[in-house]
Motif scaffolding. Structure first.
Motif, PDB file in Angstrom:
ATOM      1  N   GLU A 126      15.451   5.888   1.427  1.00  0.00           N
ATOM      2  CA  GLU A 126      14.988   6.431   2.705  1.00  0.00           C
ATOM      3  C   GLU A 126      16.109   6.411   3.734  1.00  0.00           C
ATOM      4  OE1 GLU A 126      12.117   7.825   3.189  1.00  0.00           O
ATOM      5  OE2 GLU A 126      10.959   7.148   1.468  1.00  0.00           O
ATOM      6  N   ALA A 127      16.000   7.247   4.739  1.00  0.00           N
ATOM      7  CA  ALA A 127      17.001   7.302   5.811  1.00  0.00           C
ATOM      8  C   ALA A 127      16.973   6.049   6.675  1.00  0.00           C
ATOM      9  CB  ALA A 127      16.763   8.532   6.683  1.00  0.00           C
ATOM     10  N   ARG A 128      15.783   5.476   6.827  1.00  0.00           N
ATOM     11  CA  ARG A 128      15.632   4.266   7.654  1.00  0.00           C
ATOM     12  C   ARG A 128      14.943   3.171   6.847  1.00  0.00           C
ATOM     13  NH1 ARG A 128      12.267   5.839  12.610  1.00  0.00           N
ATOM     14  NH2 ARG A 128      11.113   6.922  10.999  1.00  0.00           N
ATOM     15  N   PRO A 129      15.243   1.929   7.145  1.00  0.00           N
ATOM     16  CA  PRO A 129      14.568   0.839   6.437  1.00  0.00           C
ATOM     17  C   PRO A 129      13.101   0.733   6.845  1.00  0.00           C
ATOM     18  CG  PRO A 129      16.080  -0.033   8.090  1.00  0.00           C
ATOM     19  CD  PRO A 129      16.264   1.445   8.076  1.00  0.00           C
ATOM     20  N   ALA A 130      12.308   0.215   5.951  1.00  0.00           N
ATOM     21  CA  ALA A 130      10.884   0.004   6.224  1.00  0.00           C
ATOM     22  C   ALA A 130      10.717  -1.089   7.272  1.00  0.00           C
ATOM     23  CB  ALA A 130      10.160  -0.398   4.951  1.00  0.00           C
ATOM     24  N   PRO A 131       9.862  -0.865   8.273  1.00  0.00           N
ATOM     25  CA  PRO A 131       9.630  -1.897   9.284  1.00  0.00           C
ATOM     26  C   PRO A 131       8.661  -2.981   8.815  1.00  0.00           C
ATOM     27  CG  PRO A 131       8.359   0.040   9.823  1.00  0.00           C
ATOM     28  CD  PRO A 131       9.198   0.383   8.614  1.00  0.00           C
ATOM     29  N   VAL A 132       7.949  -2.710   7.722  1.00  0.00           N
ATOM     30  CA  VAL A 132       6.980  -3.645   7.146  1.00  0.00           C
ATOM     31  C   VAL A 132       7.095  -3.543   5.626  1.00  0.00           C
ATOM     32  CG1 VAL A 132       5.324  -3.481   9.068  1.00  0.00           C
ATOM     33  CG2 VAL A 132       5.155  -1.885   7.157  1.00  0.00           C
ATOM     34  N   ASN A 133       6.467  -4.461   4.929  1.00  0.00           N
ATOM     35  CA  ASN A 133       6.354  -4.357   3.479  1.00  0.00           C
ATOM     36  C   ASN A 133       5.293  -3.293   3.183  1.00  0.00           C
ATOM     37  OD1 ASN A 133       8.001  -6.802   2.691  1.00  0.00           O
ATOM     38  ND2 ASN A 133       6.509  -7.716   4.070  1.00  0.00           N
ATOM     39  N   TYR A 134       5.608  -2.397   2.257  1.00  0.00           N
ATOM     40  CA  TYR A 134       4.750  -1.242   2.013  1.00  0.00           C
ATOM     41  C   TYR A 134       4.444  -1.171   0.529  1.00  0.00           C
ATOM     42  CZ  TYR A 134       3.210   3.624   2.656  1.00  0.00           C
ATOM     43  OH  TYR A 134       2.479   4.781   2.731  1.00  0.00           O
ATOM     44  N   GLY A 135       3.234  -0.788   0.188  1.00  0.00           N
ATOM     45  CA  GLY A 135       2.887  -0.667  -1.211  1.00  0.00           C
ATOM     46  C   GLY A 135       1.552   0.002  -1.413  1.00  0.00           C
ATOM     47  N   CYS A 136       0.877  -0.359  -2.486  1.00  0.00           N
ATOM     48  CA  CYS A 136      -0.388   0.289  -2.819  1.00  0.00           C
ATOM     49  C   CYS A 136      -1.383  -0.722  -3.373  1.00  0.00           C
ATOM     50  CB  CYS A 136      -0.157   1.406  -3.827  1.00  0.00           C
ATOM     51  SG  CYS A 136       0.325   0.826  -5.473  1.00  0.00           S
ATOM     52  N   LEU A 137      -2.630  -0.264  -3.474  1.00  0.00           N
ATOM     53  CA  LEU A 137      -3.713  -1.051  -4.056  1.00  0.00           C
ATOM     54  C   LEU A 137      -4.139  -0.359  -5.352  1.00  0.00           C
ATOM     55  CD1 LEU A 137      -5.866  -1.713  -0.846  1.00  0.00           C
ATOM     56  CD2 LEU A 137      -4.011  -3.106  -1.791  1.00  0.00           C
ATOM     57  N   PRO A 138      -3.592  -0.797  -6.500  1.00  0.00           N
ATOM     58  CA  PRO A 138      -3.975  -0.182  -7.772  1.00  0.00           C
ATOM     59  C   PRO A 138      -5.488  -0.215  -7.968  1.00  0.00           C
ATOM     60  CG  PRO A 138      -2.083  -1.611  -8.081  1.00  0.00           C
ATOM     61  CD  PRO A 138      -2.611  -1.862  -6.679  1.00  0.00           C
ATOM     62  N   GLY A 139      -6.016   0.843  -8.565  1.00  0.00           N
ATOM     63  CA  GLY A 139      -7.456   0.911  -8.809  1.00  0.00           C
ATOM     64  C   GLY A 139      -8.221   1.570  -7.680  1.00  0.00           C
ATOM     65  N   THR A 140      -7.502   2.070  -6.686  1.00  0.00           N
ATOM     66  CA  THR A 140      -8.133   2.800  -5.592  1.00  0.00           C
ATOM     67  C   THR A 140      -7.596   4.222  -5.597  1.00  0.00           C
ATOM     68  OG1 THR A 140      -6.404   2.133  -4.040  1.00  0.00           O
ATOM     69  CG2 THR A 140      -8.347   0.708  -4.169  1.00  0.00           C
ATOM     70  N   LEU A 141      -8.266   5.110  -4.899  1.00  0.00           N
ATOM     71  CA  LEU A 141      -7.812   6.488  -4.808  1.00  0.00           C
ATOM     72  C   LEU A 141      -8.111   7.000  -3.402  1.00  0.00           C
ATOM     73  CD1 LEU A 141      -6.591   8.921  -6.325  1.00  0.00           C
ATOM     74  CD2 LEU A 141      -8.939   9.647  -6.763  1.00  0.00           C
ATOM     75  N   ASN A 142      -7.062   7.325  -2.677  1.00  0.00           N
ATOM     76  CA  ASN A 142      -7.216   7.874  -1.341  1.00  0.00           C
ATOM     77  C   ASN A 142      -7.442   9.379  -1.470  1.00  0.00           C
ATOM     78  OD1 ASN A 142      -6.959   8.856   1.265  1.00  0.00           O
ATOM     79  ND2 ASN A 142      -5.337   7.432   1.796  1.00  0.00           N
ATOM     80  N   PRO A 143      -8.604   9.876  -1.056  1.00  0.00           N
ATOM     81  CA  PRO A 143      -8.861  11.308  -1.188  1.00  0.00           C
ATOM     82  C   PRO A 143      -7.925  12.170  -0.343  1.00  0.00           C
ATOM     83  CG  PRO A 143     -10.659  10.231  -0.007  1.00  0.00           C
ATOM     84  CD  PRO A 143      -9.739   9.153  -0.481  1.00  0.00           C
ATOM     85  N   ALA A 144      -7.272  11.598   0.649  1.00  0.00           N
ATOM     86  CA  ALA A 144      -6.374  12.376   1.511  1.00  0.00           C
ATOM     87  C   ALA A 144      -5.124  12.842   0.773  1.00  0.00           C
ATOM     88  CB  ALA A 144      -5.974  11.566   2.743  1.00  0.00           C
ATOM     89  N   ASP A 145      -4.646  12.034  -0.191  1.00  0.00           N
ATOM     90  CA  ASP A 145      -3.423  12.426  -0.895  1.00  0.00           C
ATOM     91  C   ASP A 145      -3.514  12.310  -2.413  1.00  0.00           C
ATOM     92  OD1 ASP A 145      -3.223   9.683  -1.302  1.00  0.00           O
ATOM     93  OD2 ASP A 145      -1.374   9.443  -0.161  1.00  0.00           O
ATOM     94  N   GLY A 146      -4.666  11.883  -2.940  1.00  0.00           N
ATOM     95  CA  GLY A 146      -4.846  11.798  -4.381  1.00  0.00           C
ATOM     96  C   GLY A 146      -4.052  10.698  -5.056  1.00  0.00           C
ATOM     97  N   ALA A 147      -3.588   9.721  -4.284  1.00  0.00           N
ATOM     98  CA  ALA A 147      -2.823   8.589  -4.826  1.00  0.00           C
ATOM     99  C   ALA A 147      -3.537   7.290  -4.457  1.00  0.00           C
ATOM    100  CB  ALA A 147      -1.406   8.601  -4.264  1.00  0.00           C
ATOM    101  N   GLU A 148      -2.998   6.173  -4.983  1.00  0.00           N
ATOM    102  CA  GLU A 148      -3.573   4.877  -4.627  1.00  0.00           C
ATOM    103  C   GLU A 148      -3.541   4.704  -3.112  1.00  0.00           C
ATOM    104  OE1 GLU A 148      -1.060   5.047  -6.921  1.00  0.00           O
ATOM    105  OE2 GLU A 148      -1.872   4.199  -8.757  1.00  0.00           O
ATOM    106  N   VAL A 149      -4.475   3.896  -2.626  1.00  0.00           N
ATOM    107  CA  VAL A 149      -4.507   3.568  -1.202  1.00  0.00           C
ATOM    108  C   VAL A 149      -3.224   2.833  -0.843  1.00  0.00           C
ATOM    109  CG1 VAL A 149      -5.656   2.107   0.526  1.00  0.00           C
ATOM    110  CG2 VAL A 149      -7.025   3.518  -1.037  1.00  0.00           C
ATOM    111  N   ASP A 150      -2.625   3.220   0.276  1.00  0.00           N
ATOM    112  CA  ASP A 150      -1.408   2.568   0.774  1.00  0.00           C
ATOM    113  C   ASP A 150      -1.765   1.271   1.476  1.00  0.00           C
ATOM    114  OD1 ASP A 150       0.215   4.735  -0.040  1.00  0.00           O
ATOM    115  OD2 ASP A 150      -0.224   5.807   1.818  1.00  0.00           O
TER     116      ASP A 150
END
Length: 134
Positions: free
Chosen positions: A31-55
């Motif tokens: 990424e162009a900038r470092p993450a300001p927080v720890n970022y990841g996902c919750l396996p076993g979930t599905l966010n309908p907004a993007d079709g991927a695991e919940v962030d």
């Protein structure tokens, strides 16, 4: 209160971003900038907004990529586009939350909701196998 299993994909303060794919992490991009927080996902979930695991975001000290964290959410970063982020981390200061909110462009309407709102939303998007009863 239910706890959730999350996986850190991007360590706070770093630019190297990984992505969870099934059972492990793979490089995604620098990424162009470092993450300001720890970022990841919750396996076993599905966010309908993007079709991927919940962030998910973990406030506080940097956590290594690949670390699994089992915890109850402390809030929900609600975005107008529906791509919400679940917040974890006890004692997140007002400064931590402001840093998190500032990470998103104003047109995304970022606002922090409480732990109850996070649990209610997760109940709608979760696979019951992803839950762990406390």
């Amino acid at each position: 209160m239910k706890v959730w299993r999350g996986v850190v994909e991007w360590t706070a303060g770093t630019r190297e971003r990984l992505v969870w794919r099934g059972a492990g992490l793979e490089p995604l991009r620098t990424e162009a900038r470092p993450a300001p927080v720890n970022y990841g996902c919750l396996p076993g979930t599905l966010n309908p907004a993007d079709g991927a695991e919940v962030d998910a975001v973990w406030l506080g000290a940097p956590r290594p990529a690949g670390q699994e964290v089992v915890a109850a959410p402390t809030g929900l970063l609600h975005l107008t586009d529906g791509d919400h982020k679940v917040i974890f981390g006890e004692g997140g200061s007002a400064a931590d939350l402001q840093t998190l909110l500032a990470w998103f462009l104003p047109d995304r309407g970022a606002q922090v909701l409480d732990a109850g709102e996070a649990q209610a939303w997760l109940a709608q998007v979760a696979d019951p196998a992803a839950l762990t009863a406390r």
